[in-house]
Enzyme design. Structure first.
Site, mmCIF file in Angstrom:
data_model
loop_
_atom_site.group_PDB
_atom_site.id
_atom_site.type_symbol
_atom_site.label_atom_id
_atom_site.label_comp_id
_atom_site.label_asym_id
_atom_site.label_seq_id
_atom_site.Cartn_x
_atom_site.Cartn_y
_atom_site.Cartn_z
ATOM 1 N N CYS A 16 0.861 -1.220 0.124
ATOM 2 C CA CYS A 16 -0.175 0.071 -0.155
ATOM 3 C C CYS A 16 0.824 1.374 0.131
ATOM 4 O O CYS A 16 0.534 2.266 -0.821
ATOM 5 C CB CYS A 16 -0.966 0.124 1.255
ATOM 6 N N ARG B 89 6.215 -11.011 5.980
ATOM 7 C CA ARG B 89 5.678 -10.782 7.274
ATOM 8 C C ARG B 89 6.181 -11.827 8.263
ATOM 9 O O ARG B 89 6.363 -13.196 7.577
ATOM 10 C CB ARG B 89 4.179 -10.999 7.110
ATOM 11 N N GLN C 103 0.756 -11.266 -2.998
ATOM 12 C CA GLN C 103 -0.579 -10.617 -2.947
ATOM 13 C C GLN C 103 -1.092 -10.132 -4.173
ATOM 14 O O GLN C 103 -0.320 -9.712 -5.120
ATOM 15 C CB GLN C 103 -0.912 -9.540 -1.971
ATOM 16 N N ASP D 82 -2.915 -7.782 -5.256
ATOM 17 C CA ASP D 82 -3.034 -6.528 -4.384
ATOM 18 C C ASP D 82 -3.661 -5.321 -5.341
ATOM 19 O O ASP D 82 -2.741 -5.094 -6.412
ATOM 20 C CB ASP D 82 -1.983 -6.115 -3.713
ATOM 21 N N HIS E 108 -5.085 -1.263 -4.876
ATOM 22 C CA HIS E 108 -5.428 -0.082 -4.434
ATOM 23 C C HIS E 108 -6.269 0.915 -5.113
ATOM 24 O O HIS E 108 -5.893 1.279 -6.291
ATOM 25 C CB HIS E 108 -4.402 0.598 -3.555
ATOM 26 N N LYS F 145 -14.712 -2.438 6.505
ATOM 27 C CA LYS F 145 -14.520 -3.513 5.503
ATOM 28 C C LYS F 145 -15.315 -4.757 5.284
ATOM 29 O O LYS F 145 -16.114 -4.997 6.234
ATOM 30 C CB LYS F 145 -13.165 -4.159 5.853
ATOM 31 N N HIS G 236 -8.307 -1.057 -0.093
ATOM 32 C CA HIS G 236 -7.370 -2.053 -0.252
ATOM 33 C C HIS G 236 -8.213 -3.125 -0.797
ATOM 34 O O HIS G 236 -9.251 -3.429 -0.089
ATOM 35 C CB HIS G 236 -6.726 -2.151 1.109
HETATM 36 ZN ZN LIG Z 1 -3.101 -2.234 0.973
#
Ligand SMILES: [Zn+2]
Ligand SMILES: [Zn+2]
Length: 659
Positions: free
Chosen positions: A354, A383, A401, A403, A405, A486, A532
């Site tokens: 992000c 992580r 991910q 991912d 945004h 979320k 996200h």
């Molecule tokens: Zn994010």
């Protein structure tokens, strides 16, 4: 009060029930109906879980907890844990017992055995037998309360229990103690025979006779209060259910899950491995696993490209400054890898993509005409997970991910979330999931940033997207992260297990921290909202879930090898090679296994690899350009024209039918 005095209690459906004063919850259940009385295991009175033997008062709000509910199973399981401890203490004198909570699908109890001994298989059998005897004896669970001083003398030879009593009564209790005793001036205990008493806040089933549908599953090492430096304990895991049928179903499910374990299938199918030299929680992908992963990623890219996403790439490392700006170093440091010092600066492997996507947004002035701006990356993040929590691909230390945004205006939020939800579900369906459940997490006012209006608008947008879909959803009241509401999407797999995969998360914080802006139609500067969205979640974990969902039998469009063509003898090899070339030229994944082994053996090997189509070619086939088609899980069809097979293969891949 006269003997005939009556009281009213309120039931969950809003009605009231008139019962004699002093009635217990068990008597209330019996007054409502014999079926309820039979199914009852505990009750909730004015929001507190208590025993069925609790006397009721006028105006009490009462709901009866039945054995087949989640709460009821919890009571059954914890009660069975008591019986387990009772059996162990009787069979192995000198055992110190610690805690025994109910967990998902079962329970455990931790013991400190005399002389550092460990449980054997024979122990488990004997313990299970003794537990059945205790169930048979139908002993009542009797609650009593006493001063901490009396409790300390009752448990004088049980040091762990004494420690809990001391900690709880001195106000030092933490989550480890929560299930054991409530704090304050008195301590509650439950006794179910002359010889067995346990420290416990309850509630419990009325008698041990209500239990019995249990199985002891395994023994594992554990640490007192999860402290790795603390004493080592022996943990027995068990499962317990409300009926024999429910127990059986659970055991069958476990067996099925075991067969589908992705770590086992990954080895059996040569997909990937976790070499110890590489380090815990890190995998290498072998060619057959890598091709499936590539297909998943290609499909994801194709959908994102068609969905109006812009592809970006960002590096794996970033200067500490970035994570200071994003707040990760304040709020997420435990989940990050240790820092690296270089060039007079401190760098971290990124735990999330992000912040970098925010930098791309901020690189130049943005106009409202560019919004919604959807950035997409297959971004690898690192992580830190404790070694003990790692689990195959489902929990690893580095993962990719899918991912995205999305930066949009407040006005665009509702439409954007609506189409985003459709997009997510359509992608998940292609991978063979069609049973979804949703959770909407809403604001915790004590722990949140952003204006009331922003929360209201974002939460309404998420809720109306779910409602437009006609989706049943649960609400996690106050469960949202401090920076926005979320939606979590769970899928149910082929054997009924739920997996949390996709998340759509609104974020009011990062645009603030990074000072993101756009120029509106009014020529003023405004702050965008950021969404996200991870769809598959982590590609690695999704692969693991898919592997278990399909039990290794990937649908044809994803299968590492789609077609294997086997010559009956070496005389047919040249013809087979030309068929393989034809398929490969058309973009299919086809191969052969030459005839130096028996045909039966080669067919079995192909089945073990779960190849969707095994074709067999003999003399007649070479002459007529036919094949014997041996489809996975289907009937063999001889003398099929190769052109017809090709048509079938095309349709199968197109439909993704899963055969
Ligand atoms: Zn994010
Ligand atoms: Zn208990």
């Amino acid at each position: 009060m006269s003997e005939a005095a009556l009281i009213d209690v309120r039931l969950p459906d809003g009605s009231t029930k008139n019962i004699p004063a002093g009635s217990t919850a068990a008597q209330l259940a019996a007054a409502i109906g014999s079926r309820l009385a039979k199914a009852a295991v505990s009750c909730v009175v004015n929001g507190r879980e208590v025993d069925l033997s609790s006397p009721l008062a006028d105006g009490d709000q009462v709901s009866i907890v039945t054995a087949e509910s989640d709460a009821g199973r919890h009571v059954l399981r914890h009660s069975t844990a008591h019986v387990l401890a009772q059996a162990v203490l009787q069979l192995i004198p000198g055992t110190k017992f610690t805690v025994g909570p109910a967990i998902e699908d079962g329970f455990y109890y931790d013991f400190d055995l005399p002389g550092g001994r460990t449980f054997t298989e024979e122990d488990l059998v004997a313990i299970g037998k003794r537990m059945s005897e205790i169930v048979e004896a139908n002993q009542p669970f009797v609650r009593s309360e006493m001063s901490p001083k009396d409790a300390l003398s009752l448990f004088a030879d049980q040091p762990y229990k004494c420690e809990i009593i001391q900690r709880v009564t001195s106000g030092d209790a933490d989550a480890n103690d929560a299930g054991e005793v409530s704090g304050g001036d008195s301590v509650s205990v439950y006794r179910n025979s002359d010889t067995f008493v346990d420290l416990c806040r309850g509630p419990h089933v009325p008698t041990t006779g209500r239990l019995g549908h249990f199985a002891l599953m395994k023994v594992a090492g554990a640490h007192w209060r999860s402290n790795e430096k603390g004493p080592t304990l022996q943990r027995i895991y068990g499962t317990a259910w409300e009926s024999k049928a429910a127990l059986q179903e659970h055991l069958v499910r476990l067996e099925e899950a075991e067969k589908r374990d992705h770590r086992r299938l990954a080895v059996e199918m040569d997909l990937l491995s976790f070499p110890p030299e590489l380090g815990a929680g890190l995998a290498v992908w072998h060619p057959k696993g890598a091709i499936v992963r590539k297909l998943m990623e290609d499909y994801s890219r194709e959908r994102h490209q068609n969905g109006g996403y812009h592809f970006v790439y960002t590096p794996h490392l970033a200067n500490a400054q970035l994570f200071e700006t994003s707040g990760h170093l304040d709020f997420y440091k435990d989940g990050m890898y240790p820092p690296m010092e270089m060039d007079n600066g401190t760098y971290y492997p990124k735990p999330m993509n992000c912040p970098m996507h925010c930098l791309i947004y901020r690189d130049r002035q943005r106009s409202y005409r560019e919004l919604p701006l959807r950035l997409f990356e297959l971004g690898t993040v690192y992580r830190y997970e404790r070694a003990g929590t790692l689990h195959g691909l489902l929990r690893i230390r580095g993962f990719t991910q899918d991912d995205s945004h999305i930066f949009c205006t407040q006005e665009q939020l509702a439409t954007e979330i609506g189409s985003l939800l459709d997009f997510v579900l359509s992608v998940l369906r292609r991978f063979g999931f069609d049973d979804f459940s949703y959770k909407l997490s809403t604001r915790n006012p004590a722990k949140s940033i952003g204006s009331d209006e922003m929360w209201e608008r974002a939460t309404t947008a998420l809720r109306s997207a779910l409602e437009k879909l006609g989706a049943q959803y649960t609400i996690g009241d106050g469960d949202a992260a401090f920076y926005g509401p979320k939606i979590d999407i769970d899928v149910r797999d082929a054997i009924g297990r739920k997996w949390q995969l996709s998340t759509i998360q609104a974020d009011f914080q990062l645009p603030e921290r990074f000072g993101l802006e756009y120029v509106g139609a009014d020529n003023q500067r405004h702050r965008p909202i950021m969404l996200h969205r991870a769809l598959l979640g982590s590609v690695e974990r999704f692969f693991g879930v898919l592997l278990e969902h399909y039990g290794g039998s990937f649908p044809t469009w994803l299968a590492p090898v789609q077609v294997r063509i086997l010559p009956v003898t070496s005389a047919h090899e040249a013809h087979v090679a030309s068929l393989v070339t034809q398929l490969v030229d058309e973009g299919y994944r086809a191969d052969t296994a030459v005839a130096d082994e028996q045909l039966g053996k080669r067919i079995r090997a192909a089945k073990l690899e779960r190849i969707p189509y095994v074709l067999v070619v003999g003399d007649d086939d070479v002459r007529a350009n036919t094949v014997g088609v041996n489809p996975r899980g289907g009937e063999v069809q001889r003398d099929t024209a190769f052109a017809d097979f090709l048509e079938r293969l095309r349709a199968d891949v197109r439909e993704g039918s899963g055969r």
